[in-house]
Design a protein around this motif. Structure first.
Motif, mmCIF file in Angstrom:
data_model
loop_
_atom_site.group_PDB
_atom_site.id
_atom_site.type_symbol
_atom_site.label_atom_id
_atom_site.label_comp_id
_atom_site.label_asym_id
_atom_site.label_seq_id
_atom_site.Cartn_x
_atom_site.Cartn_y
_atom_site.Cartn_z
ATOM 1 N N LYS A 1 -6.567 9.145 8.365
ATOM 2 C CA LYS A 1 -5.127 8.878 8.441
ATOM 3 C C LYS A 1 -4.827 7.394 8.237
ATOM 4 O O LYS A 1 -3.916 7.032 7.502
ATOM 5 C CB LYS A 1 -4.547 9.356 9.762
ATOM 6 N N LEU A 2 -5.589 6.542 8.905
ATOM 7 C CA LEU A 2 -5.377 5.105 8.753
ATOM 8 C C LEU A 2 -5.597 4.684 7.301
ATOM 9 O O LEU A 2 -4.808 3.911 6.744
ATOM 10 C CB LEU A 2 -6.297 4.318 9.684
ATOM 11 N N LEU A 3 -6.637 5.192 6.692
ATOM 12 C CA LEU A 3 -6.918 4.863 5.292
ATOM 13 C C LEU A 3 -5.779 5.336 4.392
ATOM 14 O O LEU A 3 -5.324 4.596 3.519
ATOM 15 C CB LEU A 3 -8.249 5.490 4.876
ATOM 16 N N LEU A 4 -5.302 6.548 4.606
ATOM 17 C CA LEU A 4 -4.206 7.077 3.797
ATOM 18 C C LEU A 4 -2.933 6.248 3.984
ATOM 19 O O LEU A 4 -2.223 5.945 3.025
ATOM 20 C CB LEU A 4 -3.944 8.546 4.149
ATOM 21 N N ILE A 5 -2.653 5.837 5.210
ATOM 22 C CA ILE A 5 -1.473 5.017 5.479
ATOM 23 C C ILE A 5 -1.590 3.664 4.787
ATOM 24 O O ILE A 5 -0.617 3.166 4.199
ATOM 25 C CB ILE A 5 -1.251 4.865 6.997
ATOM 26 N N LYS A 6 -2.765 3.055 4.820
ATOM 27 C CA LYS A 6 -2.954 1.766 4.146
ATOM 28 C C LYS A 6 -2.808 1.909 2.630
ATOM 29 O O LYS A 6 -2.229 1.053 1.967
ATOM 30 C CB LYS A 6 -4.313 1.155 4.493
ATOM 31 N N LEU A 7 -3.330 2.996 2.068
ATOM 32 C CA LEU A 7 -3.143 3.243 0.638
ATOM 33 C C LEU A 7 -1.655 3.410 0.322
ATOM 34 O O LEU A 7 -1.150 2.860 -0.662
ATOM 35 C CB LEU A 7 -3.928 4.478 0.192
ATOM 36 N N ALA A 8 -0.956 4.149 1.164
ATOM 37 C CA ALA A 8 0.481 4.369 0.960
ATOM 38 C C ALA A 8 1.261 3.060 1.072
ATOM 39 O O ALA A 8 2.203 2.826 0.315
ATOM 40 C CB ALA A 8 1.008 5.385 1.972
ATOM 41 N N PHE A 9 0.862 2.206 2.004
ATOM 42 C CA PHE A 9 1.545 0.933 2.197
ATOM 43 C C PHE A 9 1.455 0.068 0.941
ATOM 44 O O PHE A 9 2.390 -0.648 0.600
ATOM 45 C CB PHE A 9 0.947 0.182 3.397
ATOM 46 N N HIS A 10 0.332 0.151 0.236
ATOM 47 C CA HIS A 10 0.110 -0.661 -0.954
ATOM 48 C C HIS A 10 0.494 0.057 -2.252
ATOM 49 O O HIS A 10 0.427 -0.550 -3.328
ATOM 50 C CB HIS A 10 -1.345 -1.129 -1.010
ATOM 51 N N ALA A 11 0.896 1.306 -2.164
ATOM 52 C CA ALA A 11 1.249 2.081 -3.359
ATOM 53 C C ALA A 11 2.601 1.644 -3.925
ATOM 54 O O ALA A 11 3.490 1.241 -3.184
ATOM 55 C CB ALA A 11 1.289 3.573 -3.016
ATOM 56 N N THR A 12 2.723 1.762 -5.232
ATOM 57 C CA THR A 12 3.995 1.444 -5.874
ATOM 58 C C THR A 12 4.984 2.583 -5.630
ATOM 59 O O THR A 12 4.587 3.734 -5.424
ATOM 60 C CB THR A 12 3.836 1.256 -7.388
#
Length: 91
Positions: free
Chosen positions: A19-30
């Protein structure tokens, strides 16, 4: 940052590391493509976990059909992978 992707990531039912990894990816996603490009080292620092933990969690997110991963190179040199979040797609 994509607010849509971030909201989507928070709603996923996952273990803490995934979940943390997915949230960090989402935070940096365009916003437009829901895509980002970060190295595993960058992800490990952002998430406060080992690179090995990141290496284990990424394939789990792929297997759950939450992200896709594109390996990238430039003239034979490895570049950070491109991660696309499957926002709005059925898992």
């Amino acid at each position: 940052m994509s607010h849509e992707a971030l909201d989507w990531a928070v709603q996923q039912r996952l273990g803490a590391k995934q979940k943390l990894l997915l949230i960090k990816l989402a935070f940096h996603a365009t916003t437009k493509t829901h895509c980002c490009s970060l190295s595993r080292r960058q992800l490990s620092v952002l998430c406060g976990m080992s690179i090995d933990s990141v290496k284990r969690a990424l394939p789990e997110l792929v297997a759950m059909n939450l992200i896709s991963v594109e390996s990238r190179t430039d003239d034979g040199m490895n570049l950070p992978n491109a991660y696309t979040l499957k926002v709005g797609e059925l898992a």
